[in-house]
Design a protein around this motif. Structure first.
Motif, PDB file in Angstrom:
ATOM      1  N   ILE A 120       0.885   4.674  -8.396  1.00 15.51           N
ATOM      2  CA  ILE A 120       0.627   3.670  -9.439  1.00 15.51           C
ATOM      3  C   ILE A 120       0.020   2.431  -8.798  1.00 15.51           C
ATOM      4  O   ILE A 120       0.160   2.205  -7.593  1.00 15.51           O
ATOM      5  CB  ILE A 120       1.921   3.280 -10.186  1.00 15.51           C
ATOM      6  CG1 ILE A 120       2.971   2.718  -9.192  1.00 15.51           C
ATOM      7  CG2 ILE A 120       2.484   4.462 -10.954  1.00 15.51           C
ATOM      8  CD1 ILE A 120       4.227   2.201  -9.843  1.00 15.51           C
ATOM      9  N   LYS A 121      -0.655   1.648  -9.621  1.00 10.83           N
ATOM     10  CA  LYS A 121      -1.188   0.379  -9.155  1.00 10.83           C
ATOM     11  C   LYS A 121      -0.191  -0.715  -9.519  1.00 10.83           C
ATOM     12  O   LYS A 121      -0.085  -1.119 -10.667  1.00 10.83           O
ATOM     13  CB  LYS A 121      -2.554   0.109  -9.796  1.00 10.83           C
ATOM     14  CG  LYS A 121      -3.642   1.058  -9.319  1.00 10.83           C
ATOM     15  CD  LYS A 121      -4.996   0.706  -9.921  1.00 10.83           C
ATOM     16  CE  LYS A 121      -6.078   1.642  -9.403  1.00 10.83           C
ATOM     17  NZ  LYS A 121      -7.416   1.328  -9.974  1.00 10.83           N
TER      18      LYS A 121
ATOM     19  N   ILE B 135       5.550   6.111 -14.828  1.00 14.94           N
ATOM     20  CA  ILE B 135       4.756   6.725 -13.752  1.00 14.94           C
ATOM     21  C   ILE B 135       4.200   8.036 -14.283  1.00 14.94           C
ATOM     22  O   ILE B 135       4.932   9.008 -14.468  1.00 14.94           O
ATOM     23  CB  ILE B 135       5.610   6.956 -12.489  1.00 14.94           C
ATOM     24  CG1 ILE B 135       6.204   5.634 -11.998  1.00 14.94           C
ATOM     25  CG2 ILE B 135       4.782   7.618 -11.395  1.00 14.94           C
ATOM     26  CD1 ILE B 135       7.155   5.786 -10.837  1.00 14.94           C
ATOM     27  N   LEU B 136       2.910   8.064 -14.573  1.00 19.49           N
ATOM     28  CA  LEU B 136       2.285   9.230 -15.171  1.00 19.49           C
ATOM     29  C   LEU B 136       2.141  10.362 -14.159  1.00 19.49           C
ATOM     30  O   LEU B 136       1.893  10.129 -12.974  1.00 19.49           O
ATOM     31  CB  LEU B 136       0.907   8.858 -15.731  1.00 19.49           C
ATOM     32  CG  LEU B 136       0.898   7.752 -16.801  1.00 19.49           C
ATOM     33  CD1 LEU B 136      -0.537   7.460 -17.231  1.00 19.49           C
ATOM     34  CD2 LEU B 136       1.745   8.146 -18.007  1.00 19.49           C
TER      35      LEU B 136
ATOM     36  N   TYR C 265      11.042  -0.120 -12.107  1.00 19.91           N
ATOM     37  CA  TYR C 265       9.738  -0.119 -12.782  1.00 19.91           C
ATOM     38  C   TYR C 265       9.759   0.848 -13.965  1.00 19.91           C
ATOM     39  O   TYR C 265       9.189   0.575 -15.024  1.00 19.91           O
ATOM     40  CB  TYR C 265       8.651   0.268 -11.779  1.00 19.91           C
ATOM     41  CG  TYR C 265       7.253   0.316 -12.359  1.00 19.91           C
ATOM     42  CD1 TYR C 265       6.504  -0.849 -12.521  1.00 19.91           C
ATOM     43  CD2 TYR C 265       6.695   1.530 -12.742  1.00 19.91           C
ATOM     44  CE1 TYR C 265       5.222  -0.799 -13.050  1.00 19.91           C
ATOM     45  CE2 TYR C 265       5.412   1.588 -13.273  1.00 19.91           C
ATOM     46  CZ  TYR C 265       4.682   0.413 -13.424  1.00 19.91           C
ATOM     47  OH  TYR C 265       3.417   0.470 -13.958  1.00 19.91           O
ATOM     48  N   GLY C 266      10.448   1.994 -13.762  1.00 21.24           N
ATOM     49  CA  GLY C 266      10.586   2.978 -14.831  1.00 21.24           C
ATOM     50  C   GLY C 266       9.894   4.271 -14.498  1.00 21.24           C
ATOM     51  O   GLY C 266       8.663   4.313 -14.413  1.00 21.24           O
TER      52      GLY C 266
ATOM     53  N   GLU D  16       0.824  -1.207   0.000  1.00 21.96           N
ATOM     54  CA  GLU D  16       0.000   0.000   0.000  1.00 21.96           C
ATOM     55  C   GLU D  16       0.861   1.260   0.000  1.00 21.96           C
ATOM     56  O   GLU D  16       0.540   2.249  -0.671  1.00 21.96           O
ATOM     57  CB  GLU D  16      -0.922  -0.035   1.226  1.00 21.96           C
ATOM     58  CG  GLU D  16      -1.765   1.219   1.439  1.00 21.96           C
ATOM     59  CD  GLU D  16      -1.053   2.271   2.286  1.00 21.96           C
ATOM     60  OE1 GLU D  16      -1.315   3.464   2.052  1.00 21.96           O
ATOM     61  OE2 GLU D  16      -0.234   1.885   3.138  1.00 21.96           O
ATOM     62  N   ALA D  17       1.992   1.226   0.750  1.00 21.04           N
ATOM     63  CA  ALA D  17       2.880   2.391   0.814  1.00 21.04           C
ATOM     64  C   ALA D  17       3.542   2.642  -0.538  1.00 21.04           C
ATOM     65  O   ALA D  17       3.732   3.797  -0.945  1.00 21.04           O
ATOM     66  CB  ALA D  17       3.946   2.178   1.886  1.00 21.04           C
TER      67      ALA D  17
END
Length: 710
Positions: A305-306, A360-361, A355-356, A297-298
């Motif tokens: 992001i999900k 991450i929008l 992850y990149g 969750e953190a």
């Protein structure tokens, strides 16, 4: 850090071109500052931040690439032939500076030139080849990131290697044939008799490997980064080894680097007849690995992001971390080469990198906008400012500094508490080197600046703190004051206004008190031998505000046009016209008046709870009373005497006339009051009012020596 593309491919399979690879590195936090071609290979110049010493190696960069591309990382297979021949004993004397020391002896080596595949890679990375033994230690340093050093066994004295501080040794000749000045705290490597290397920086010329070397002692150790950094700086000697040691190497990985180098030495310099030895390893206090909790969750909340738990586990595992599932997250054990990971947020950053960041929008944070509440004190100060604003006053905001010379201009006595101020060690201006003890000089300075530019009418106020020192090494007492200055234009005006500006300022102050719903009074200062302080009694050792002035007067106020302000019977400040001498000293012309009061005390006496009552049902009865009193009796004294007369039907008292001159006797004055009477439960009769009115007059005769004016 220079990195070879071809060398990386020995550890990771990938098909990316140099440009694509540079973008991947940069987006993961390993900024590629440049690329160049070198004999059919691409060399990347990567900026490695100080907290990532694990990336100062080919395998460290390959590990990052493996995690990003989700491609397996290949490790070199190490096989060594062990023998039972004796190896020197290791003694760590200063264990606070050397936490681990390992060594191997490789016998029957043949020192010479290195194979081209070694020399070419060293040259591509900016390292000059020396001989096959030294070149292999440098090759392993580039490949695995851990510095090694080789000693000629035949040049060592005795059968013990010691690691200890320099002590009395003051000179040592390093491999570059330079005599170095050694200080006692520096860590050295010793044989049984003498120093043989400056730990973590450079070896000694006395044990250097040469063409005649037959047996080699190979060192791999972990030294305290701070000690190496201090030694390197003091010697002004930077090496590839010190660069890595002072950032922190892998205390557990040094054995792998030692074995890798031993294997290469056996393969390159010997052949079938080359023999190894039993490895010696001194590790007094094994490193205790840190366990860090991370919540799924953190991660999602921080990165916005999900991302599921399985993906988080995959990323962290790919970076060499041990990950165990627990509740709604994981328990993560970072590897020993990642000392920079110690908090949950550090692990979240690792997830984001791999992850990149480009995935991450950007999104606005979603949070509840809850307005913060205002304290009662803040609300009251806001009311004070609004009230003065309605009276036409503008707020001034000045620095909390003052020029001590301004207190001389105000003619404050040497014993005045406001002369006891705090000096600033590094003032913005030499002229303002003290913390303010009064707001008056700042407002007069504002007034002076405006009048010199042709302003003829000005109304300013300021709410700010003043500072009173208590004693050395104790924070000063802070008191909030309210001060205002009024410059009244005496020029031609459409509206007739003959009264002094003092009464305009007094009216604004009265409007403030009415707005705050508090009882107030203005008392001529000359009635008192010592005027009360704006600073509360018992704070800072001061008990009198302007008490050094004759008769308790404020020395910068006109003696005949000044008064003390009292709230609920307690003194809170002063009001008056500026003394003509002070105006002349400041070169200010005009009708100038000002006040200053203790806002902390004023607010503490303010009624914050309002009690409402119904509109009176019964009519009032009004009577006038004109009396003659001695000149030293103020209208306020008479008004308070009437208001405090024991009766429940006295509703209000207002002064409507003051007269002196004939036929009033000399030394007296006439005061005329309008008294309004009203009962809550009945209509008053004339007899009832007349009787009370007469009783009030009789009381005034006794209290204020009044006589009825006929």
């Amino acid at each position: 850090m220079k990195v070879s593309l071809k060398w990386l491919k020995e550890f990771v399979d990938f098909s990316l071109g140099p440009g694509e690879l540079a973008s991947v590195f940069t987006m993961s936090g390993l900024e590629v500052e440049g690329m160049e071609e070198y004999k059919g290979d691409t060399m990347f110049d990567i900026n490695v931040t100080p907290n990532r010493p694990d990336c100062l190696s080919i395998i460290g960069i390959a590990r990052e690439l493996s995690a990003i591309l989700e491609t397996p990382l290949r490790h070199k297979t190490i096989t060594l032939k062990e023998t039972e021949k004796k190896c020197p004993a290791i003694k760590i004397i200063d264990a606070d500076l050397c936490l681990r020391y390992s060594a191997r002896v490789i016998r029957d080596v043949k020192v010479g030139l290195s194979p081209s595949w070694i020399t070419e890679r060293l040259l591509a990375h900016g390292i000059r080849p020396v001989n096959n033994i030294v070149d292999i230690t440098n090759y392993v340093l580039l490949e695995m990131g851990h510095p090694l050093h080789a000693f000629d066994m035949e040049k060592l004295s005795g059968d013990t290697i010691r690691i200890a501080r320099a002590g009395k040794i003051d000179k040592f000749t390093t491999l570059d044939a330079i005599d170095r000045s050694i200080s006692p705290p520096m860590l050295l490597i010793w044989d049984s008799l003498q120093p043989i290397a400056i730990a973590g920086v450079m070896g000694g010329l006395n044990t250097a490997v040469s063409l005649s070397t037959k047996n080699v002692l190979l060192e791999s150790a972990y030294f305290d980064p701070i000690s190496i950094r201090r030694t390197s700086r003091e010697l002004n000697l930077k090496t590839e080894a010190s660069y890595r040691f002072e950032r922190g190497t892998d205390i557990e990985g040094l054995i792998l680097a030692l074995d890798r180098a031993a294997q290469l030495i056996a393969e390159v310099t010997g052949g079938p007849e080359t023999s190894g030895s039993v490895r010696v390893d001194e590790y007094p206090k094994p490193f205790i690995r840190l366990e860090i909790s991370i919540r799924t969750e953190a991660v999602q909340r921080t990165l916005g992001i999900k991302i599921n738990g399985e993906k988080i586990k995959t990323i962290l595992s790919a970076l060499g971390m041990k990950v165990k599932s627990k509740d709604n997250g994981f328990i993560v054990t970072p590897p020993t080469y990642r000392r920079d990971l110690c908090r949950e947020v550090d692990l979240i950053e690792e997830v984001a990198r791999i992850y990149g960041y480009d995935k991450i929008l950007a999104a606005l944070p979603q949070t509840a906008m809850i307005p913060g509440g205002e304290s009662q004190r803040r609300k009251l100060i806001k009311r004070v400012k609004e009230s003065l604003g309605k009276s036409g006053y503008s707020e001034a905001i000045n620095y909390s500094f003052m020029n001590p010379a301004s207190l001389d201009i105000l003619r404050l006595s040497p014993h005045d508490h406001r002369r006891n101020f705090l000096r600033l060690r590094n003032p913005l201006r030499k002229e303002e080197e003290a913390l303010r003890t009064t707001l008056v000089p700042s407002l007069l300075s504002n007034l002076q600046w405006n009048t010199s530019r042709g302003i003829k009418s000005l109304k300013l106020f300021e709410v700010s703190k003043v500072f009173s020192p208590i004693k050395k090494d104790v924070l000063p007492e802070e008191t909030t004051l309210l001060s205002a200055v009024c410059l009244k234009d005496r020029g031609p005006s459409l509206y007739l206004s003959k009264h002094d500006g003092l009464y305009d300022l007094k009216g604004a102050l009265e409007a403030l008190f009415i707005d705050l719903k508090i009882n107030y009074s203005f008392i001529p200062i000359l009635q008192y031998s010592n005027a009360p302080s704006l600073i509360p009694e018992g704070r800072g050792g001061y008990s009198a505000y302007g008490g050094s002035a004759v008769g308790g007067k404020e020395p910068y106020l006109h003696p005949g046009k000044s008064c003390m302000i009292k709230i609920e019977g307690e003194a809170v400040g002063f009001l008056g016209s500026l003394h003509p001498d002070i105006a002349d000293a400041l070169d200010i012309r005009g009708d100038i008046s000002l006040f200053e009061l203790n806002l902390d005390k004023l607010l503490s006496l303010t009624q914050t709870k309002i009690t409402y009552q119904s509109i009176p049902k019964y009519p009032y009865v009004e009577r006038d009373m004109a009396i003659i009193v001695p000149e030293d009796i103020t209208a306020n004294d008479v008004e308070m005497a009437i208001k405090t007369f024991p009766s429940e039907i006295i509703e209000s008292v207002s002064l409507f006339d003051i007269y002196t001159g004939k036929p009033i006797p000399e030394g007296g004055k006439s005061l005329a009051f309008s008294i309004r009477y009203r009962a809550k439960d009945r209509t008053l009769t004339d007899d009832e009012v007349d009787s009370l009115h007469l009783n009030i007059l009789e009381s005034l005769k006794k209290v204020v020596r009044a006589e009825l004016r006929t």
